[in-house]
Design a protein around this motif. Sequence first.
Motif, PDB file in Angstrom:
ATOM      1  N   ALA A   1       9.625 -47.504  -5.334  1.00  0.00           N
ATOM      2  CA  ALA A   1       9.259 -48.073  -4.028  1.00  0.00           C
ATOM      3  C   ALA A   1      10.481 -48.689  -3.351  1.00  0.00           C
ATOM      4  CB  ALA A   1       8.154 -49.110  -4.197  1.00  0.00           C
ATOM      5  N   ALA A   2      11.321 -49.355  -4.143  1.00  0.00           N
ATOM      6  CA  ALA A   2      12.539 -49.948  -3.591  1.00  0.00           C
ATOM      7  C   ALA A   2      13.484 -48.860  -3.091  1.00  0.00           C
ATOM      8  CB  ALA A   2      13.231 -50.809  -4.639  1.00  0.00           C
ATOM      9  N   LEU A   3      13.543 -47.730  -3.808  1.00  0.00           N
ATOM     10  CA  LEU A   3      14.381 -46.613  -3.373  1.00  0.00           C
ATOM     11  C   LEU A   3      13.873 -46.035  -2.048  1.00  0.00           C
ATOM     12  CD1 LEU A   3      16.649 -44.547  -3.759  1.00  0.00           C
ATOM     13  CD2 LEU A   3      15.031 -43.188  -5.119  1.00  0.00           C
ATOM     14  N   GLU A   4      12.562 -45.864  -1.931  1.00  0.00           N
ATOM     15  CA  GLU A   4      11.996 -45.356  -0.670  1.00  0.00           C
ATOM     16  C   GLU A   4      12.354 -46.278   0.494  1.00  0.00           C
ATOM     17  OE1 GLU A   4       8.040 -43.082  -2.437  1.00  0.00           O
ATOM     18  OE2 GLU A   4       7.880 -45.128  -1.717  1.00  0.00           O
ATOM     19  N   ALA A   5      12.218 -47.575   0.283  1.00  0.00           N
ATOM     20  CA  ALA A   5      12.555 -48.544   1.331  1.00  0.00           C
ATOM     21  C   ALA A   5      14.045 -48.505   1.654  1.00  0.00           C
ATOM     22  CB  ALA A   5      12.133 -49.948   0.903  1.00  0.00           C
ATOM     23  N   LEU A   6      14.890 -48.389   0.630  1.00  0.00           N
ATOM     24  CA  LEU A   6      16.336 -48.327   0.829  1.00  0.00           C
ATOM     25  C   LEU A   6      16.724 -47.097   1.646  1.00  0.00           C
ATOM     26  CD1 LEU A   6      19.275 -49.252   0.200  1.00  0.00           C
ATOM     27  CD2 LEU A   6      19.111 -47.863  -1.886  1.00  0.00           C
ATOM     28  N   ILE A   7      16.183 -45.953   1.295  1.00  0.00           N
ATOM     29  CA  ILE A   7      16.512 -44.709   2.016  1.00  0.00           C
ATOM     30  C   ILE A   7      16.022 -44.781   3.457  1.00  0.00           C
ATOM     31  CG2 ILE A   7      16.074 -42.218   2.126  1.00  0.00           C
ATOM     32  CD1 ILE A   7      18.105 -43.045  -0.058  1.00  0.00           C
ATOM     33  N   ALA A   8      14.831 -45.323   3.668  1.00  0.00           N
ATOM     34  CA  ALA A   8      14.315 -45.469   5.036  1.00  0.00           C
ATOM     35  C   ALA A   8      15.235 -46.343   5.876  1.00  0.00           C
ATOM     36  CB  ALA A   8      12.902 -46.044   5.010  1.00  0.00           C
ATOM     37  N   ALA A   9      15.671 -47.469   5.318  1.00  0.00           N
ATOM     38  CA  ALA A   9      16.568 -48.372   6.043  1.00  0.00           C
ATOM     39  C   ALA A   9      17.925 -47.715   6.268  1.00  0.00           C
ATOM     40  CB  ALA A   9      16.728 -49.683   5.275  1.00  0.00           C
ATOM     41  N   TRP A  10      18.434 -47.029   5.265  1.00  0.00           N
ATOM     42  CA  TRP A  10      19.741 -46.379   5.338  1.00  0.00           C
ATOM     43  C   TRP A  10      19.770 -45.306   6.430  1.00  0.00           C
ATOM     44  CZ3 TRP A  10      21.575 -41.432   3.343  1.00  0.00           C
ATOM     45  CH2 TRP A  10      22.960 -41.348   3.229  1.00  0.00           C
ATOM     46  N   LEU A  11      18.639 -44.593   6.577  1.00  0.00           N
ATOM     47  CA  LEU A  11      18.560 -43.531   7.585  1.00  0.00           C
ATOM     48  C   LEU A  11      18.060 -44.035   8.933  1.00  0.00           C
ATOM     49  CD1 LEU A  11      17.067 -40.626   5.455  1.00  0.00           C
ATOM     50  CD2 LEU A  11      19.433 -40.915   6.213  1.00  0.00           C
ATOM     51  N   GLY A  12      17.539 -45.264   8.973  1.00  0.00           N
ATOM     52  CA  GLY A  12      17.000 -45.797  10.213  1.00  0.00           C
ATOM     53  C   GLY A  12      15.708 -45.116  10.622  1.00  0.00           C
ATOM     54  N   THR A  13      14.918 -44.744   9.640  1.00  0.00           N
ATOM     55  CA  THR A  13      13.641 -44.076   9.893  1.00  0.00           C
ATOM     56  C   THR A  13      12.507 -44.967   9.392  1.00  0.00           C
ATOM     57  OG1 THR A  13      12.495 -41.949   9.661  1.00  0.00           O
ATOM     58  CG2 THR A  13      13.529 -42.811   7.697  1.00  0.00           C
ATOM     59  N   PRO A  14      11.315 -44.839   9.951  1.00  0.00           N
ATOM     60  CA  PRO A  14      10.199 -45.657   9.464  1.00  0.00           C
ATOM     61  C   PRO A  14       9.903 -45.398   7.985  1.00  0.00           C
ATOM     62  CG  PRO A  14       9.635 -44.619  11.547  1.00  0.00           C
ATOM     63  CD  PRO A  14      10.934 -44.020  11.102  1.00  0.00           C
ATOM     64  N   ARG A  15       9.538 -46.425   7.280  1.00  0.00           N
ATOM     65  CA  ARG A  15       9.236 -46.348   5.846  1.00  0.00           C
ATOM     66  C   ARG A  15       8.148 -45.304   5.562  1.00  0.00           C
ATOM     67  NH1 ARG A  15       7.684 -45.535   1.708  1.00  0.00           N
ATOM     68  NH2 ARG A  15       7.403 -46.785  -0.143  1.00  0.00           N
TER      69      ARG A  15
END
Length: 106
Positions: free
Chosen positions: A55-69
């Motif tokens: 779950a933390a990885l999903e949130a990290l990737i979303a933030a890194w790409l600037g896309t909604p979680r």
Amino acid sequence: MPAPFRLRADGVDLIVRLTPKSAIDAVEGLAVGSDGAPHLKARVRAVPDKGAANAALEALIAAWLGTPRRNVALIAGGTARLKTIRISGDPAQIAAVIEARTNNLS
């Protein structure tokens, strides 16, 4: 180096090697596995218990790409270090963002 992702009609599948229990949450760069396949390296503070690190990885990737979680989901590798993350949206746009962000890591 080849890209660590595959384009799909509805988005992109991103290959990530996750290191849990780290001191920070961060995307560190690109690497090539022993099989020659490229992947993105990421670290999260969460422990690999009950899906917390995933779950933390999903949130990290979303933030890194600037896309909604909600557009980021783990689709393979739930208990492995090497994971496949599906990012939903325009594949060309997502690929461009991944390439730009990974170029900044080098």
